[in-house]
Write a protein that holds these residues in place. Structure first.
Motif, short mmCIF file in Angstrom:
data_model
loop_
_atom_site.label_atom_id
_atom_site.label_comp_id
_atom_site.label_asym_id
_atom_site.label_seq_id
_atom_site.Cartn_x
_atom_site.Cartn_y
_atom_site.Cartn_z
N ASN A 117 52.77 33.48 40.49
CA ASN A 117 53.89 32.96 41.26
C ASN A 117 53.76 33.34 42.74
N VAL A 118 53.39 34.58 43.00
CA VAL A 118 53.20 35.06 44.37
C VAL A 118 51.92 34.50 44.95
N GLY A 119 50.90 34.38 44.11
CA GLY A 119 49.58 33.97 44.58
C GLY A 119 48.76 35.19 44.96
N PRO A 120 47.46 35.02 45.16
CA PRO A 120 46.60 36.16 45.51
C PRO A 120 47.01 36.77 46.84
N THR A 121 47.16 38.09 46.85
CA THR A 121 47.49 38.80 48.08
C THR A 121 46.19 39.20 48.79
N ALA A 122 46.33 39.72 50.00
CA ALA A 122 45.15 40.21 50.73
C ALA A 122 44.46 41.31 49.92
N ASN A 123 45.24 42.18 49.28
CA ASN A 123 44.66 43.24 48.45
C ASN A 123 43.89 42.66 47.27
N ASP A 124 44.43 41.59 46.65
CA ASP A 124 43.74 40.94 45.53
C ASP A 124 42.39 40.39 45.98
N ILE A 125 42.39 39.72 47.11
CA ILE A 125 41.16 39.09 47.60
C ILE A 125 40.14 40.14 48.01
N GLU A 126 40.62 41.21 48.64
CA GLU A 126 39.72 42.31 49.01
C GLU A 126 39.10 42.94 47.77
N THR A 127 39.91 43.14 46.74
CA THR A 127 39.40 43.71 45.48
C THR A 127 38.38 42.78 44.85
N LEU A 128 38.69 41.49 44.83
CA LEU A 128 37.76 40.51 44.28
C LEU A 128 36.42 40.55 45.01
N ARG A 129 36.44 40.59 46.34
CA ARG A 129 35.19 40.62 47.11
C ARG A 129 34.39 41.88 46.80
N THR A 130 35.05 43.02 46.66
CA THR A 130 34.36 44.27 46.32
C THR A 130 33.68 44.16 44.96
N LEU A 131 34.40 43.56 43.99
CA LEU A 131 33.83 43.38 42.65
C LEU A 131 32.65 42.41 42.68
N GLU A 132 32.76 41.37 43.50
CA GLU A 132 31.66 40.40 43.62
C GLU A 132 30.40 41.06 44.18
N VAL A 133 30.58 41.84 45.24
CA VAL A 133 29.44 42.52 45.86
C VAL A 133 28.77 43.46 44.86
N ALA A 134 29.58 44.08 44.00
CA ALA A 134 29.05 45.00 42.99
C ALA A 134 28.45 44.27 41.79
N GLY A 135 28.55 42.94 41.77
CA GLY A 135 27.94 42.15 40.70
C GLY A 135 28.67 42.23 39.37
N LYS A 136 29.96 42.46 39.42
CA LYS A 136 30.75 42.59 38.18
C LYS A 136 31.00 41.23 37.54
N ASN A 137 31.16 41.24 36.21
CA ASN A 137 31.52 40.05 35.44
C ASN A 137 33.04 39.94 35.50
N ILE A 138 33.54 39.05 36.35
CA ILE A 138 34.97 39.01 36.70
C ILE A 138 35.69 37.87 35.99
N LEU A 139 36.86 38.17 35.46
CA LEU A 139 37.76 37.16 34.93
C LEU A 139 39.10 37.33 35.62
N ILE A 140 39.66 36.25 36.14
CA ILE A 140 40.96 36.30 36.80
C ILE A 140 42.04 35.88 35.80
N VAL A 141 43.04 36.72 35.60
CA VAL A 141 44.20 36.36 34.78
C VAL A 141 45.38 36.17 35.73
N ALA A 142 45.89 34.95 35.78
CA ALA A 142 47.03 34.63 36.63
C ALA A 142 48.30 34.78 35.80
N ASN A 143 48.87 35.99 35.83
CA ASN A 143 50.03 36.33 35.01
C ASN A 143 51.31 35.79 35.67
N LYS A 144 52.37 35.71 34.88
CA LYS A 144 53.71 35.29 35.34
C LYS A 144 53.78 33.81 35.70
N ILE A 145 53.00 32.98 34.99
CA ILE A 145 53.09 31.54 35.26
C ILE A 145 54.47 30.99 34.89
N ASP A 146 55.19 31.71 34.03
CA ASP A 146 56.54 31.27 33.65
C ASP A 146 57.52 31.37 34.81
#
Length: 195
Positions: A117-146
């Motif tokens: 509902n809020v959408g990705p925050t700057a912290n979310d995107i920063e965390t995602l980029r860090t995980l990408e650089v580390a080569g992690k197998n990432i799955l995004i769960v978009a909670n609170k769609i209700d």
């Protein structure tokens, strides 16, 4: 595989010999109060396994949950806002970074939980980029769609998907138990929960 047991093992703040076993680790990470504990509880259908709180930043260590003696679910502290001193918040950030990036432990998946509902925050995107650089197998769960207004749903989910840079985004509602079967199948391989 049917989930027959889901138990809290212990909380850790540093290296633990338990994590040197061959048991696959699945890390759950997200902003404070994004609903990580609720996602864990609905995923394994065990109410109260992970303690939920309306107070952001309740999780202060990495909580290990043993699923069927076959997987470890790793509940990491939330990033972003948390009650406590600046030094306490920094310590939590260091703990997250140590486990995911610096430690010798390997995660089968890193599940990044965001607020749909809020959408990705700057912290979310920063965390995602860090995980990408580390080569992690990432799955995004978009909670609170209700919480998204029905008229805004498709537009909002498209925005979330675009900001997540091509990663799989799973729409989820811990409140309404939407997406639980799909998440179980991705993480554990077609898991059926015991009735």
């Amino acid at each position: 595989m049917t989930i027959t047991s889901a138990t809290f093992v212990r909380g850790i703040t540093g290296p633990d010999p338990l994590l040197l076993s061959d048991t696959p680790q699945i890390a759950m990470i997200g902003r404070s109060n994004v609903g990580k504990s609720s996602v864990i509880n609905t995923l394994v259908q065990k109410k109260g396994l992970a303690v939920t709180s309306s107070t952001p930043g309740r999780t202060r260590e990495i909580n290990i949950y043993n699923i069927n003696n076959a997987f470890f679910l790793m509940d990491l502290p939330g990033y972003g806002f948390a009650r406590g001193s600046h030094s306490e918040r920094e310590a939590l950030q260091r703990l997250i970074y140590w486990y995911l990036i610096q430690s010798e432990y390997h995660q089968k998946y890193v599940v990044l939980i965001i607020d749909a509902n809020v959408g990705p925050t700057a912290n979310d995107i920063e965390t995602l980029r860090t995980l990408e650089v580390a080569g992690k197998n990432i799955l995004i769960v978009a909670n609170k769609i209700d919480k998204i207004r029905p008229s805004d749903y498709h537009k909002q989910m498209q925005k979330v998907t675009n900001l997540m840079g091509g990663h799989t985004v799973l729409p989820y509602s811990a409140e309404k138990k939407i997406g639980t079967d799909e998440l179980r199948e991705i993480l554990f391989g077609n898991v059926k929960v015991a009735e």
